[in-house]
Design a protein around this motif. Structure first.
Motif, short mmCIF file in Angstrom:
data_model
loop_
_atom_site.label_atom_id
_atom_site.label_comp_id
_atom_site.label_asym_id
_atom_site.label_seq_id
_atom_site.Cartn_x
_atom_site.Cartn_y
_atom_site.Cartn_z
N THR A 77 0.52 -1.81 0.56
CA THR A 77 0.00 0.32 0.03
C THR A 77 0.67 0.94 0.23
O THR A 77 2.26 1.07 -0.21
N ALA A 78 -0.17 2.10 0.32
CA ALA A 78 0.69 3.78 0.11
C ALA A 78 0.95 4.21 1.05
O ALA A 78 1.13 5.62 1.54
N ALA A 84 7.60 12.33 8.34
CA ALA A 84 9.05 13.01 7.37
C ALA A 84 9.17 12.80 5.85
O ALA A 84 9.63 13.83 5.07
N ALA A 85 8.65 11.65 5.18
CA ALA A 85 7.81 11.17 3.98
C ALA A 85 7.25 12.61 3.50
O ALA A 85 7.50 13.11 2.45
N TYR A 86 6.07 12.68 3.86
CA TYR A 86 5.73 14.37 3.17
C TYR A 86 5.31 15.29 3.99
O TYR A 86 5.68 15.03 5.90
N TYR A 90 0.44 17.47 3.96
CA TYR A 90 -0.35 16.89 3.56
C TYR A 90 -0.89 15.90 4.62
O TYR A 90 -1.96 15.26 4.21
N SER A 91 -0.24 15.43 5.32
CA SER A 91 -0.86 14.57 6.96
C SER A 91 -1.96 14.58 6.71
O SER A 91 -3.19 14.20 7.16
N HIS A 162 -0.83 8.35 7.06
CA HIS A 162 -0.39 8.12 7.66
C HIS A 162 -0.97 6.99 8.81
O HIS A 162 -2.65 7.48 8.65
N PRO A 163 -1.07 6.18 9.28
CA PRO A 163 -1.30 5.23 10.66
C PRO A 163 -2.18 5.97 11.02
O PRO A 163 -3.74 5.70 11.37
N ALA A 164 -1.40 7.10 11.64
CA ALA A 164 -2.27 7.88 12.51
C ALA A 164 -4.01 8.41 12.10
O ALA A 164 -5.07 8.67 12.23
#
Length: 235
Positions: A77-78, A84-86, A90-91, A162-164
């Motif tokens: 998955t994405a 810090a990846a995005y 965006y998060s 992000h999972p959160a």
């Protein structure tokens, strides 16, 4: 590998079922305290709602469990775990994208479900809740449950999150699904009748769908109802 996939599917089914029982049970208890007697005489209906909902939990849980296994074991998955990846902005935007996409899918499949044959075969199960209760949020025929179960598992393949933030999406989905069916408005009038409330769906809006059937098809937002002329205001 098959055992690992099965274990993941079963675990996710249990999580979805417990989430449903916990959220619906909490708001049903709130209803008993705030609107005593509102669900009087509905015990048989509520038992059917719980039965259909637990069946739906498996239909939601199995694809989610398979995708969860694929994410952890194969990186399918994405979903990303490094903040810090995005960029931070965006998060914060990603959950809005998920909710908007889910809302769009729900609106159009929901309208389709109100065509005579799909309604008779599947969607009538949900509308058999008269009036809907806090236990009715996942009371779906398996066909309808399947249309809802594919959305989030599909989105995680194409929209990084992000999972959160994914947990936030699932929380909003659960809370709005339950509170929109409680039969009373838990949000303050100042919010429901505000500019923001004019674009958000709460029990006052969705109850009108259960009363009139041919209107107010949205899930989170009133955008598609307003654009397509199916918004009939609040109950």
């Amino acid at each position: 590998m098959l055992l690992a996939i099965l274990a993941s599917a079963l675990a996710m089914t249990a999580i979805v079922a417990l989430r449903y029982l916990g959220a619906s049970g909490l708001f049903a208890l709130a209803t008993r305290r705030v609107r005593p007697g509102l669900y009087a005489g509905l015990n048989h209906q509520i038992r059917k709602e719980i039965g259909w909902s637990l069946a739906s939990a498996a239909i939601y849980g199995i694809p989610a469990g398979i995708v969860a296994w694929g994410w952890q074991a194969r990186g399918w998955t994405a979903i990303y775990t490094d903040w810090a990846a995005y960029p931070l902005w965006y998060s914060l935007v990603a959950p809005v994208i998920y909710l908007a996409a889910h809302d769009t899918w729900f609106y159009w499949t929901h309208r389709w479900m109100h065509r005579p044959r799909p309604f008779r075969v599947a969607h009538a199960v949900h509308h058999a809740s008269r009036p809907p209760t806090a236990w009715a949020a996942m009371s779906f025929h398996p066909i309808e449950a399947l249309t809802g179960a594919v959305v989030i598992p599909a989105l995680v393949f194409v929209v990084p999150i992000h999972p959160a933030m994914l947990a936030l999406v699932l929380t909003v989905m659960t809370v709005m699904g339950v509170t929109n069916h409680m039969g009373w408005e838990m949000f303050p009038r100042a919010l429901v009748h505000s500019r923001a409330g004019n674009w958000l769906i709460t029990a006052s809006h969705h109850q009108r769908h259960h009363d009139l059937y041919r209107c107010n098809y949205g899930l989170y937002f009133r955008f598609w109802d307003k654009l397509c002329g199916t918004d009939r205001g609040l109950a």
